[in-house]
Design a protein around this motif. Structure first.
Motif, mmCIF file in Angstrom:
data_model
loop_
_atom_site.group_PDB
_atom_site.id
_atom_site.type_symbol
_atom_site.label_atom_id
_atom_site.label_comp_id
_atom_site.label_asym_id
_atom_site.label_seq_id
_atom_site.Cartn_x
_atom_site.Cartn_y
_atom_site.Cartn_z
ATOM 1 N N PHE A 30 60.179 19.410 38.694
ATOM 2 C CA PHE A 30 59.558 19.805 37.524
ATOM 3 C C PHE A 30 58.993 18.832 36.709
ATOM 4 C CE2 PHE A 30 59.667 21.106 33.063
ATOM 5 C CZ PHE A 30 58.820 22.331 32.882
ATOM 6 N N GLU A 31 59.598 17.613 36.548
ATOM 7 C CA GLU A 31 58.964 16.760 35.617
ATOM 8 C C GLU A 31 57.853 15.984 36.415
ATOM 9 O OE1 GLU A 31 63.119 14.726 33.717
ATOM 10 O OE2 GLU A 31 62.804 14.232 35.743
ATOM 11 N N LEU A 32 58.070 16.031 37.865
ATOM 12 C CA LEU A 32 56.952 15.519 38.734
ATOM 13 C C LEU A 32 55.438 16.518 38.540
ATOM 14 C CD1 LEU A 32 55.557 13.653 40.713
ATOM 15 C CD2 LEU A 32 56.553 14.770 42.362
ATOM 16 N N HIS A 33 55.915 17.559 38.579
ATOM 17 C CA HIS A 33 54.929 18.798 38.172
ATOM 18 C C HIS A 33 54.076 18.484 36.888
ATOM 19 C CE1 HIS A 33 52.935 22.643 37.657
ATOM 20 N NE2 HIS A 33 53.640 22.619 36.527
ATOM 21 N N LYS A 34 54.904 18.157 35.972
ATOM 22 C CA LYS A 34 54.399 18.080 34.613
ATOM 23 C C LYS A 34 53.626 16.819 34.410
ATOM 24 C CE LYS A 34 55.764 21.397 32.043
ATOM 25 N NZ LYS A 34 54.680 22.414 31.826
ATOM 26 N N ILE A 35 53.919 15.664 35.331
ATOM 27 C CA ILE A 35 53.227 14.493 35.160
ATOM 28 C C ILE A 35 51.944 14.413 35.891
ATOM 29 C CG2 ILE A 35 52.953 12.177 36.625
ATOM 30 C CD1 ILE A 35 56.268 12.012 36.138
ATOM 31 N N ILE A 36 52.048 15.327 37.230
ATOM 32 C CA ILE A 36 50.766 15.746 37.739
ATOM 33 C C ILE A 36 49.439 16.553 36.921
ATOM 34 C CG2 ILE A 36 49.555 17.042 39.834
ATOM 35 C CD1 ILE A 36 52.315 16.428 41.430
ATOM 36 N N GLN A 37 50.249 17.473 36.000
ATOM 37 C CA GLN A 37 49.483 18.219 35.185
ATOM 38 C C GLN A 37 48.625 17.152 34.330
ATOM 39 O OE1 GLN A 37 48.836 21.511 35.348
ATOM 40 N NE2 GLN A 37 49.969 21.378 37.364
ATOM 41 N N VAL A 45 47.586 25.837 35.777
ATOM 42 C CA VAL A 45 46.756 26.844 36.808
ATOM 43 C C VAL A 45 46.494 26.485 38.118
ATOM 44 C CG1 VAL A 45 45.819 27.953 34.558
ATOM 45 C CG2 VAL A 45 44.582 26.391 35.662
ATOM 46 N N HIS A 46 46.612 25.289 38.602
ATOM 47 C CA HIS A 46 46.458 24.746 39.715
ATOM 48 C C HIS A 46 47.644 24.916 40.815
ATOM 49 C CE1 HIS A 46 43.098 23.161 37.495
ATOM 50 N NE2 HIS A 46 42.276 22.944 38.620
ATOM 51 N N LEU A 47 47.484 25.281 41.969
ATOM 52 C CA LEU A 47 48.555 25.190 42.834
ATOM 53 C C LEU A 47 48.436 23.894 43.623
ATOM 54 C CD1 LEU A 47 48.184 28.793 44.409
ATOM 55 C CD2 LEU A 47 50.013 28.251 42.993
ATOM 56 N N HIS A 48 49.593 23.371 43.880
ATOM 57 C CA HIS A 48 49.686 22.213 44.459
ATOM 58 C C HIS A 48 50.947 21.977 45.161
ATOM 59 C CE1 HIS A 48 51.294 21.320 40.373
ATOM 60 N NE2 HIS A 48 52.293 20.592 40.996
ATOM 61 N N GLY A 49 50.718 21.106 46.321
ATOM 62 C CA GLY A 49 52.075 20.940 47.367
ATOM 63 C C GLY A 49 52.438 19.561 47.281
ATOM 64 N N LEU A 50 53.523 19.196 47.636
ATOM 65 C CA LEU A 50 53.921 17.810 47.793
ATOM 66 C C LEU A 50 54.223 17.627 49.095
ATOM 67 C CD1 LEU A 50 56.576 17.726 44.840
ATOM 68 C CD2 LEU A 50 54.122 17.067 44.713
ATOM 69 N N GLN A 51 53.735 16.267 49.680
ATOM 70 C CA GLN A 51 54.015 16.033 51.013
ATOM 71 C C GLN A 51 54.493 14.667 51.024
ATOM 72 O OE1 GLN A 51 50.630 16.515 53.476
ATOM 73 N NE2 GLN A 51 51.808 15.715 55.263
ATOM 74 N N THR A 52 55.435 14.590 51.931
ATOM 75 C CA THR A 52 56.183 13.046 52.161
ATOM 76 C C THR A 52 55.820 12.890 53.813
ATOM 77 O OG1 THR A 52 58.317 13.530 52.699
ATOM 78 C CG2 THR A 52 57.629 13.459 50.387
ATOM 79 N N PHE A 53 56.309 11.663 54.226
ATOM 80 C CA PHE A 53 56.225 11.480 55.597
ATOM 81 C C PHE A 53 57.144 12.290 56.426
ATOM 82 C CE2 PHE A 53 54.474 7.554 53.961
ATOM 83 C CZ PHE A 53 53.390 7.201 54.213
ATOM 84 N N MET A 54 58.212 12.862 55.751
ATOM 85 C CA MET A 54 59.329 13.629 56.203
ATOM 86 C C MET A 54 59.341 15.019 56.073
ATOM 87 S SD MET A 54 61.057 11.014 57.703
ATOM 88 C CE MET A 54 62.312 11.617 58.298
ATOM 89 N N GLN A 55 58.635 15.551 55.008
ATOM 90 C CA GLN A 55 58.800 17.008 54.713
ATOM 91 C C GLN A 55 57.622 17.393 53.766
ATOM 92 O OE1 GLN A 55 62.528 17.641 52.801
ATOM 93 N NE2 GLN A 55 62.300 16.485 50.984
ATOM 94 N N LYS A 56 57.424 18.750 53.421
ATOM 95 C CA LYS A 56 56.298 19.486 52.741
ATOM 96 C C LYS A 56 57.078 20.490 51.751
ATOM 97 C CE LYS A 56 52.105 19.510 54.779
ATOM 98 N NZ LYS A 56 50.890 20.680 55.661
ATOM 99 N N CYS A 57 56.617 20.391 50.730
ATOM 100 C CA CYS A 57 56.939 21.596 49.745
ATOM 101 C C CYS A 57 55.875 21.994 48.979
ATOM 102 C CB CYS A 57 58.282 21.269 49.091
ATOM 103 S SG CYS A 57 58.096 20.150 47.734
ATOM 104 N N GLY A 58 55.725 23.285 48.139
ATOM 105 C CA GLY A 58 54.823 23.785 47.484
ATOM 106 C C GLY A 58 55.128 24.096 46.164
ATOM 107 N N ILE A 59 54.384 23.729 44.950
ATOM 108 C CA ILE A 59 54.779 24.017 43.700
ATOM 109 C C ILE A 59 53.616 24.975 43.077
ATOM 110 C CG2 ILE A 59 55.001 23.309 41.511
ATOM 111 C CD1 ILE A 59 55.949 20.648 42.559
#
Length: 59
Positions: A30-37, A45-59
């Protein structure tokens, strides 16, 4: 304060759009989401996802 240097990239943009930021190692998604905003001057209002070398997730 321990942390990570992250490069956040908007895919498929020309010219490339990206931001580099140092985030604390104990940050929540949630804090990372706020930083990206803030970094991209978005209004939550923008969908975004997070990706590392090991895994992906969407926010």
């Amino acid at each position: 304060m321990p942390g990570y240097t992250c490069k956040i990239v908007i895919e498929d943009t020309h010219p490339p759009v990206w931001r580099r930021v140092i985030i604390p190692d104990q940050i929540t998604f949630f804090e990372l989401h706020k930083i990206i905003q803030i970094l991209f001057d978005w209004d939550d209002v923008h969908l975004h996802g997070l990706q590392t070398f090991m895994q992906k997730c969407g926010i």
